[in-house]
Scaffold this motif. Structure first.
Motif, short mmCIF file in Angstrom:
data_model
loop_
_atom_site.label_atom_id
_atom_site.label_comp_id
_atom_site.label_asym_id
_atom_site.label_seq_id
_atom_site.Cartn_x
_atom_site.Cartn_y
_atom_site.Cartn_z
N TRP A 49 -29.11 77.63 111.03
CA TRP A 49 -27.73 77.17 111.13
C TRP A 49 -27.17 76.99 109.72
O TRP A 49 -27.10 75.86 109.22
CB TRP A 49 -27.67 75.85 111.90
CG TRP A 49 -28.05 75.96 113.34
CD1 TRP A 49 -28.35 77.11 114.02
CD2 TRP A 49 -28.16 74.90 114.28
NE1 TRP A 49 -28.64 76.83 115.33
CE2 TRP A 49 -28.53 75.46 115.52
CE3 TRP A 49 -27.99 73.52 114.19
CZ2 TRP A 49 -28.74 74.70 116.66
CZ3 TRP A 49 -28.18 72.75 115.33
CH2 TRP A 49 -28.55 73.34 116.54
N GLY A 50 -26.80 78.09 109.12
CA GLY A 50 -26.30 78.00 107.76
C GLY A 50 -24.97 78.70 107.54
O GLY A 50 -24.27 78.42 106.57
N ASN A 51 -24.64 79.62 108.44
CA ASN A 51 -23.47 80.47 108.22
C ASN A 51 -22.56 80.46 109.43
O ASN A 51 -22.18 81.50 109.96
CB ASN A 51 -23.93 81.90 107.91
CG ASN A 51 -24.99 81.92 106.83
OD1 ASN A 51 -24.81 81.36 105.77
ND2 ASN A 51 -26.12 82.52 107.13
N GLY A 52 -22.22 79.27 109.90
CA GLY A 52 -21.49 79.16 111.16
C GLY A 52 -20.01 79.46 111.08
O GLY A 52 -19.48 80.16 111.92
N ALA A 53 -19.34 78.96 110.06
CA ALA A 53 -17.88 79.05 110.03
C ALA A 53 -17.41 80.30 109.31
O ALA A 53 -17.96 80.67 108.27
CB ALA A 53 -17.29 77.82 109.35
N VAL A 54 -16.43 80.97 109.90
CA VAL A 54 -15.79 82.12 109.26
C VAL A 54 -14.33 81.75 109.06
O VAL A 54 -13.66 81.34 110.00
CB VAL A 54 -15.91 83.38 110.14
CG1 VAL A 54 -15.19 84.56 109.51
CG2 VAL A 54 -17.38 83.73 110.36
N SER A 55 -13.84 81.85 107.81
CA SER A 55 -12.45 81.42 107.56
C SER A 55 -11.60 82.59 107.07
O SER A 55 -12.13 83.65 106.69
CB SER A 55 -12.42 80.26 106.57
OG SER A 55 -12.85 80.69 105.29
N ARG A 56 -10.29 82.36 107.07
CA ARG A 56 -9.34 83.39 106.66
C ARG A 56 -9.67 83.91 105.27
O ARG A 56 -10.01 83.13 104.38
CB ARG A 56 -7.92 82.80 106.68
CG ARG A 56 -6.82 83.79 106.41
CD ARG A 56 -5.48 83.20 106.74
NE ARG A 56 -5.31 82.93 108.18
CZ ARG A 56 -4.97 83.86 109.07
NH1 ARG A 56 -4.75 85.10 108.70
NH2 ARG A 56 -4.84 83.52 110.35
N GLY A 57 -9.60 85.26 105.14
CA GLY A 57 -9.94 85.87 103.87
C GLY A 57 -11.38 86.33 103.79
O GLY A 57 -11.83 86.86 102.78
N HIS A 58 -12.13 86.13 104.90
CA HIS A 58 -13.55 86.55 104.93
C HIS A 58 -13.66 88.05 104.77
O HIS A 58 -12.71 88.78 105.05
CB HIS A 58 -14.19 86.11 106.25
CG HIS A 58 -13.59 86.75 107.47
ND1 HIS A 58 -13.88 88.04 107.86
CD2 HIS A 58 -12.68 86.29 108.37
CE1 HIS A 58 -13.21 88.33 108.96
NE2 HIS A 58 -12.46 87.29 109.29
N ASP A 59 -14.84 88.52 104.33
CA ASP A 59 -15.07 89.95 104.26
C ASP A 59 -14.92 90.53 105.66
O ASP A 59 -15.37 89.93 106.64
CB ASP A 59 -16.46 90.25 103.69
CG ASP A 59 -16.46 90.22 102.15
OD1 ASP A 59 -15.45 90.67 101.57
OD2 ASP A 59 -17.43 89.74 101.57
N ARG A 60 -14.26 91.69 105.73
CA ARG A 60 -13.73 92.18 107.01
C ARG A 60 -14.78 92.34 108.11
O ARG A 60 -14.47 92.14 109.28
CB ARG A 60 -13.03 93.53 106.79
CG ARG A 60 -13.94 94.56 106.18
CD ARG A 60 -13.19 95.77 105.62
NE ARG A 60 -14.02 96.53 104.73
CZ ARG A 60 -14.91 97.42 105.13
NH1 ARG A 60 -15.04 97.68 106.42
NH2 ARG A 60 -15.66 98.06 104.27
#
Ligand code: ZN
Length: 253
Positions: free
Chosen positions: A74-85
């Motif tokens: 559980w280390g990479n849960g959130a994806v926010s605007r501007g993320h790599d496509r």
């Protein structure tokens, strides 16, 4: 556990079995604080933390493993605007990533890796690429290595902070492996050989060199098709209003 020499310090926070996915990206993190590596381990082992990492590398180069590579940390849960496509196309990114935390003393992750930490990090990344067939290069839609900022540029732009990316790429290129065209048994089962061995064969065998050239050109064509495919898939997802990946996203470090 998975990495020879790593200290096994299991964390209770993971998704068992990755729901049939396999790791394709390695995500580099910095701990943004903690006085010792042991404190970081204890933090990820605490029941209430609800975050974890596959590996932690101490300032002295020690490697701690907290989650099995077959499971999703559980280390990479959130994806926010501007993320790599490419993250917009996957489900929960934890299913397709391996996480490496680097112990950093400063809250803003501003410290550089120590020499021992850098050496351990490069070796571990090389081994992870080897075990999981992850491309030995900066991440793209097919896989590779990047930082936490790639997923969450809003909340984690400072993670991992300074990291010797160019040196890593040069290191991986030297240790990189390439397919042995002449010895391939089938397209599904491609044996691999070190790049310098392949160059040595190519120098003594013009037929091999020609095939190698063909393979490089076909890879370019395949990469171009892959890019076009991703563009269409992203446009479809956008029209369906699915820009953000579905699935549960536990908190992250
Ligand atoms: Zn992070």
């Amino acid at each position: 556990m998975d990495e020879p020499g790593a200290l096994w310090c299991p964390s209770p926070h993971y998704f068992a079995g990755r729901r049939g996915e396999r790791p394709r990206w390695i995500i580099v993190h910095g701990t943004a604080g903690f006085a010792t590596a042991e404190e970081v381990v204890a933090f990820f082992q605490r029941p209430e933390t609800e975050a974890s990492t596959h590996y932690l590398i101490g300032r002295d180069g020690r490697i701690f493993q907290l989650v099995r590579e077959a499971d999703a940390a559980w280390g990479n849960g959130a994806v926010s605007r501007g993320h790599d496509r490419w993250w917009g196309m996957t489900g929960n990114p934890n299913y397709v990533t391996l996480s490496i935390e680097h112990h950093k003393l400063r809250r803003d992750n501003g410290d550089e890796l120590t020499a021992a930490q850098k050496q351990a990090s490069f070796l571990l990344i090389d081994h992870l690429c080897e075990r999981h067939g992850i491309p030995r290069r900066r991440a793209d839609a097919q896989g590779g290595i990047t930082g936490h900022f790639s997923l969450d540029p809003q909340g984690r732009s400072y993670c991992p902070g300074p990291y010797p990316w160019d040196e890593l790429c040069a290191y991986l290129a030297r240790h990189g492996q390439v397919p042995v065209v002449a010895e391939s048994k089938s397209t599904a089962e491609r044996p691999f050989l070190h790049a310098d061995q392949a160059r040595a064969i190519a120098e003594s065998d013009p037929g091999y060199a020609g095939l190698w050239q063909q393979l490089e050109e076909l890879r370019e064509v395949a990469a171009d098709f892959q890019r076009r495919l991703i563009t269409v898939e992203l446009e479809l997802a956008r029209l369906q209003g699915q820009d953000r990946p579905p699935g549960s996203r536990p908190p992250q470090r």
